[in-house]
Design an enzyme around this catalytic site. Structure first.
Site, PDB file in Angstrom:
ATOM      1  N   SER A  99     103.948  90.572  31.386  1.00  0.00           N
ATOM      2  CA  SER A  99     105.065  89.662  32.104  1.00  0.00           C
ATOM      3  C   SER A  99     104.398  88.760  33.051  1.00  0.00           C
ATOM      4  CB  SER A  99     105.889  90.615  32.733  1.00  0.00           C
ATOM      5  OG  SER A  99     106.769  91.318  31.867  1.00  0.00           O
ATOM      6  N   LYS A 121     108.944  86.524  42.875  1.00  0.00           N
ATOM      7  CA  LYS A 121     109.690  87.107  42.041  1.00  0.00           C
ATOM      8  C   LYS A 121     110.813  88.160  42.519  1.00  0.00           C
ATOM      9  CE  LYS A 121     109.326  89.705  37.450  1.00  0.00           C
ATOM     10  NZ  LYS A 121     108.150  90.240  36.655  1.00  0.00           N
ATOM     11  N   SER A 167     108.618  88.860  31.649  1.00  0.00           N
ATOM     12  CA  SER A 167     109.804  88.895  32.571  1.00  0.00           C
ATOM     13  C   SER A 167     109.616  87.799  33.596  1.00  0.00           C
ATOM     14  CB  SER A 167     110.011  90.159  33.040  1.00  0.00           C
ATOM     15  OG  SER A 167     109.122  90.444  33.940  1.00  0.00           O
TER      16      SER A 167
END
Length: 492
Positions: free
Chosen positions: A183, A79, A159
């Site tokens: 998330s 990420k 997210s």
């Protein structure tokens, strides 16, 4: 020829050790798949084929000597919130465009030490603020899953949507995410994956771009509970560079994934039955409880009365911490800069151009609740609610070993379908997940079924602090009973 896209992390690692294929072959296939899917899925912020092959060659050399770590030669997506030395790290924000850290986050260093191969950074909601991966500066990520008979583009959740999409598309074998209010767990549920939020402090936050420091939890995405347990095990560990890092030893999480749940007491909280929740999710929740009961667990009705206050408290605490953390992005030391007439003008123009609307909204909310005259009325009150939520869980875990709930209030929804004029509709996606962040306790989503449109649904397992072993045991039992093997049909 091996179908690399169908392999789990454990299968990829075993294939490498058995010399069924080389790490270089696996890395090249992964990079090719990433490049082929990027135009349709938009799940990567960068793809680094050269670094992937270089790391894979080193893995092949270690494997040839009979050496290598638990993840030797296995490609893992990162990420874009985790610092990878020399690789652009932007948090999917224009304000960090061009920023290449000269240091490595502790979590990614742990992965490389175990032999994992870096091949790409994944897109995310800007600064991890979002539940649909639509706030990224590079545009929305598209879920590999589609509803039956529809070509509508669905969100992978947020997210950490880029990581979830990359794994669900069969490109990667594991991926990192962060979970501040759901998330990791929400995108995992939306994409048919396992997503883990460990206990706060179990995985170091050092080198991870901060959103809300007391709520941020690094964790993994994986295709199976066993894969997720191994990734958590590798990512975790004490880090003197993170003052909130747990100093104890890391248990053998991978072994616990196959453990029996016989004799465990599983709590079903009545407060998680919310208005408007689809009947399919209620049915799946009941089925999950039945699966555990059939394997020897005892199902116990419990109450978590402060649950209804969790979302309001979260949306005071998280923006307040974000307001403080994001004050460092001023266009002076690093990242983007828009020159102004003077210092203040430079600050204002840089932040106006660099931060997206959702980030600006949350900074303003956070600054407001911390301001004189409102601190006691909002922020201090939210902290008191946080304590009461923690006490709720403490009392519940006096009666039960783990808690079972739905992971999300719906399946994946269409990109752009949640009204931008009313952000609260989007915030409600975190209704089942934020409580575990507020309490700092471990929670995970495990895929358990499909809705009537053929989209995945997940169940959430919550455990007491530092009891990830119990959590993985319960999740493993659900996984075995559900037999979830559905995958997104390739259209990209």
């Amino acid at each position: 020829m091996t179908d690399f896209s169908s392999l789990t992390l454990h299968e990829a690692a075993e294939g490498l050790r058995a010399k069924s294929f080389s790490a270089v072959e696996l890395a090249e296939a992964t990079v090719a798949a990433a490049e082929a899917a990027q135009g349709a899925l938009n799940c990567f912020t960068s793809i680094d084929g050269e670094r992937a092959v270089e790391m894979a060659r080193a893995s092949d050399a270690r494997l040839a000597k009979g050496e290598g770590g638990a993840l030797e030669g296995v490609p893992v997506a990162i990420k874009d919130l985790f610092a990878v030395k020399g690789v652009e790290t932007t948090a999917s924000s224009n304000i960090l465009k061009g920023f290449k850290p000269e240091y490595e986050s502790t979590v990614t260093q742990n992965l490389w030490d175990a032999g994992a191969v870096f091949f790409a950074k994944t897109s995310m909601d800007e600064f991890a603020m979002g539940s649909s991966n639509e706030t990224a500066a590079t545009g929305p990520v598209v879920n590999p899953w589609r509803a039956k008979g529809s070509e509508a583009k669905l969100t992978p959740g947020g997210s950490s949507g880029g990581s979830a999409a990359a794994l669900a598309a069969g490109i990667s074998y594991g991926a990192t995410g962060t979970d501040t209010g759901g998330s990791i767990r929400q995108p995992a549920a939306f994409t048919g994956l396992v997503g883990v939020k460990p206990t706060y402090g179990r995985c170091s936050r050092w080198g991870v771009v901060a959103f809300a420091s007391s709520l941020d939890h690094p964790g993994p995405f994986a295709k199976t509970v066993k894969d997720a347990a191994l990734l958590t095990q590798v990512m975790a560990g004490h880090d003197p560079k993170d003052s909130t890092s747990y100093p104890g030893a890391v248990p053998d999480f991978a072994a616990s994934a196959g453990r029996s749940v016989k004799g465990l007491r599983i709590g079903i909280p009545k407060e998680y039955r919310v208005d408007g929740m689809p009947g399919e999710i209620e049915t799946l929740w009941r089925q999950g409880a039945k699966w555990l009961e059939e394997q020897g667990a005892e199902i116990v009705d419990i109450s978590l009365p402060m649950t209804k206050y969790a979302l309001p408290a979260y949306y005071i605490i998280a923006p307040a911490e974000a307001s403080s953390n994001l004050a460092r992005y001023d266009g002076i030391r690093y990242g983007a800069r828009v020159e102004g007439a003077d210092l203040i003008d430079t600050y204002e123009k840089t932040r106006a151009a660099g931060f997206g609307l959702e980030v600006q909204r949350r900074i303003m909310i956070g600054t407001y609740v911390l301001s004189a005259g409102y601190y006691d009325a909002y922020y201090l009150k939210a902290l008191k609610v946080r304590r009461r939520i923690y006490e709720d869980f403490t009392a519940a875990f006096g009666q039960v070993d783990a808690i079972l709930t739905p992971a999300t209030p719906s399946a994946a929804f269409e990109i752009g379908s949640k009204a931008k004029a009313d952000p609260i509709e989007m915030y409600l996606n975190d209704i089942f997940t934020v409580t575990a962040n507020i309490a700092g306790i471990p929670a995970m989503s495990v895929p358990a079924g499909l809705d009537k449109s053929g989209l995945p649904l997940g169940l959430q397992v919550i455990a007491p602090a530092l009891e990830e072993e119990t959590m993985f045991a319960v999740a493993g039992a659900i996984e075995r009973a559900a037999g979830f093997g559905a995958k997104a049909e390739t259209w990209w």
